[in-house]
Design a protein around this motif. Structure first.
Motif, PDB file in Angstrom:
ATOM      1  N   PRO A  51      12.336 -19.198  29.876  1.00 45.63           N
ATOM      2  CA  PRO A  51      11.141 -19.829  30.968  1.00 45.63           C
ATOM      3  C   PRO A  51      10.443 -20.939  31.454  1.00 45.63           C
ATOM      4  N   ASP A  52      11.383 -21.465  32.597  1.00 47.35           N
ATOM      5  CA  ASP A  52      11.508 -22.570  32.740  1.00 47.35           C
ATOM      6  C   ASP A  52       9.720 -22.315  33.713  1.00 47.35           C
ATOM      7  N   GLN A  53       9.306 -22.085  35.027  1.00 41.91           N
ATOM      8  CA  GLN A  53       8.081 -21.519  35.134  1.00 41.91           C
ATOM      9  C   GLN A  53       6.967 -20.986  35.195  1.00 41.91           C
ATOM     10  N   GLY A 131       7.472 -29.011  42.068  1.00 42.05           N
ATOM     11  CA  GLY A 131       8.487 -29.707  40.910  1.00 42.05           C
ATOM     12  C   GLY A 131       9.563 -28.648  41.117  1.00 42.05           C
ATOM     13  N   HIS A 132       8.989 -26.906  41.431  1.00 41.20           N
ATOM     14  CA  HIS A 132      10.222 -26.056  41.493  1.00 41.20           C
ATOM     15  C   HIS A 132      11.453 -26.408  43.114  1.00 41.20           C
ATOM     16  N   THR A 133      10.790 -26.706  43.912  1.00 41.43           N
ATOM     17  CA  THR A 133      12.533 -26.588  44.574  1.00 41.43           C
ATOM     18  C   THR A 133      12.303 -28.638  44.494  1.00 41.43           C
ATOM     19  N   CYS A 135      13.796 -29.816  41.058  1.00 39.90           N
ATOM     20  CA  CYS A 135      14.624 -29.065  40.440  1.00 39.90           C
ATOM     21  C   CYS A 135      15.634 -28.522  41.284  1.00 39.90           C
ATOM     22  N   HIS A 136      15.225 -27.841  41.610  1.00 34.85           N
ATOM     23  CA  HIS A 136      17.057 -27.394  42.487  1.00 34.85           C
ATOM     24  C   HIS A 136      17.405 -28.474  43.229  1.00 34.85           C
ATOM     25  N   LEU A 137      16.654 -28.861  43.860  1.00 34.42           N
ATOM     26  CA  LEU A 137      17.852 -30.292  44.727  1.00 34.42           C
ATOM     27  C   LEU A 137      18.457 -31.256  43.793  1.00 34.42           C
ATOM     28  N   ILE A 250      20.480 -20.589  45.404  1.00 34.00           N
ATOM     29  CA  ILE A 250      20.388 -20.916  43.167  1.00 34.00           C
ATOM     30  C   ILE A 250      19.443 -19.712  43.111  1.00 34.00           C
ATOM     31  N   PRO A 251      20.305 -18.824  42.513  1.00 29.05           N
ATOM     32  CA  PRO A 251      19.304 -17.976  41.206  1.00 29.05           C
ATOM     33  C   PRO A 251      18.096 -17.932  41.030  1.00 29.05           C
ATOM     34  N   CYS A 252      16.710 -17.460  41.755  1.00 27.99           N
ATOM     35  CA  CYS A 252      15.183 -18.131  41.241  1.00 27.99           C
ATOM     36  C   CYS A 252      14.225 -17.268  41.334  1.00 27.99           C
ATOM     37  N   GLY A 253      13.857 -17.089  39.492  1.00 28.26           N
ATOM     38  CA  GLY A 253      12.543 -16.093  39.699  1.00 28.26           C
ATOM     39  C   GLY A 253      11.449 -16.826  39.896  1.00 28.26           C
ATOM     40  N   THR A 255       8.430 -19.916  42.262  1.00 29.54           N
ATOM     41  CA  THR A 255       7.210 -20.036  43.479  1.00 29.54           C
ATOM     42  C   THR A 255       8.288 -21.360  44.391  1.00 29.54           C
ATOM     43  N   HIS A 256       8.166 -21.562  45.541  1.00 34.34           N
ATOM     44  CA  HIS A 256       9.111 -22.674  46.351  1.00 34.34           C
ATOM     45  C   HIS A 256       8.044 -23.204  47.116  1.00 34.34           C
ATOM     46  N   LEU A 257       8.139 -24.621  47.386  1.00 28.33           N
ATOM     47  CA  LEU A 257       7.905 -24.978  48.742  1.00 28.33           C
ATOM     48  C   LEU A 257       8.177 -24.095  50.044  1.00 28.33           C
TER      49      LEU A 257
END
Ligand SMILES: [Zn+2]
Length: 290
Positions: A51-53, A131-133, A135-137, A250-253, A255-257
């Protein structure tokens, strides 16, 4: 009433904030709330497995009546039952249908076959996407900044650095314009060759290195996209960023910029703590909108 037999088509990976679909299933949850499943939606649900996002904020409109969506969670059906937020399998498991469950308080008038319009609140979505983009960077920057602390060969990330993030992460929380990641450095990570004892003394150096990398990536304005095998909720999706020294995935479910030009900067702060005999590293990431 028949259960959903196909994945919900999800349009949020492209950044959609509104969608029109058809109600395919309505399930009262026994707590006053009702789960409404559509054939397609722009609404990002929280996945209880990781439950990250958090879920989007917004509304569901059916027959001219606007219903606030109280929560949205990943649901799973094996044809016998619909599990709303408590599926016994990982999202994407074969033989299951994965659906977005929009939870509403008053479902009167919401029937299968009805047309439904979904509207997502754009500011909250935008802040979580940033925030999610970030986080990955930040995880990639941390991996590179920690690469000198590995004494053995370890599995690597998309940039070829030992993947500390993947090996040690215990929790990731995407926040508006940021994230909070928690890492556990225990016996098994030490055995894999991570020089944990050196980390507290080198924290300032590690965060400076990570922040320098992040500043360069943001300045490059690199494009960001979501690569996927299909549009169903259960399909595998991958975040992709075209960094100057090579694209990284990176595997991800979530939303991003669309590009790092949407940010003015990303900064991380690191701190360590003792937690149940292990060393815990916390990384707070903050993204400044452009
Ligand atoms: Zn992600």
């Amino acid at each position: 009433m028949s259960l959903p037999h196909a994945d919900t088509i999800v349009t949020y990976p492209d950044g959609d904030l509104a969608s029109t679909g058809t109600v395919v299933h309505v399930e009262p949850l026994g707590d006053g709330r009702t789960a409404v499943v559509l054939d397609r939606t722009a609404f990002h649900p929280v996945d209880p497995v990781w439950p990250d996002q958090p879920a989007d904020v917004g509304t569901l409109t059916v027959n001219g009546v606007e219903h606030p969506v109280l929560d949205a969670v990943v649901g799973a059906s094996d044809g016998n039952a619909l599990y709303v937020g408590d599926a016994p399998v990982r999202t994407g498991t074969d033989g299951w249908a994965f659906v977005v469950c929009h939870l509403v308080a008053h479902a009167t008038g919401i029937e299968p076959g009805a047309e439904a319009t979904v509207t997502v609140e754009p500011d909250a979505r935008g802040a979580f996407s940033a925030g999610h983009t970030a986080c990955h960077l930040a995880s990639l920057a941390l991996n590179e900044a920690l690469s000198g602390l590995w004494t053995k060969e370890a599995p690597t990330d998309g940039r070829g650095n030992p993947n500390f993030d993947q090996l040690a992460i215990t929790e990731s929380r995407i926040l508006p314009d940021g994230s909070l990641d928690t890492y556990r450095i225990g016996k098994s990570l030490r055995k894999k060759g991570f020089a944990a004892a050196e980390l507290p003394g080198r924290l300032a150096e590690v965060s400076a290195a990570a922040n320098a990398l992040l500043a360069g990536w943001v300045a490059s304005g690199a494009p960001v996209s979501i690569v996927r095998t299909g549009d169903g909720l259960g399909e595998r999706r991958t975040w992709r960023c075209e960094l100057a020294d090579g694209a990284v995935e990176i595997p991800c479910g979530g939303t991003h910029l669309h590009a790092l030009t949407q940010l003015a900067g990303i900064r991380v702060e690191l701190e360590t703590a003792e937690a149940e005999g292990a060393l815990e590293l916390r990384m707070r990431t903050e993204a400044a909108p452009a």
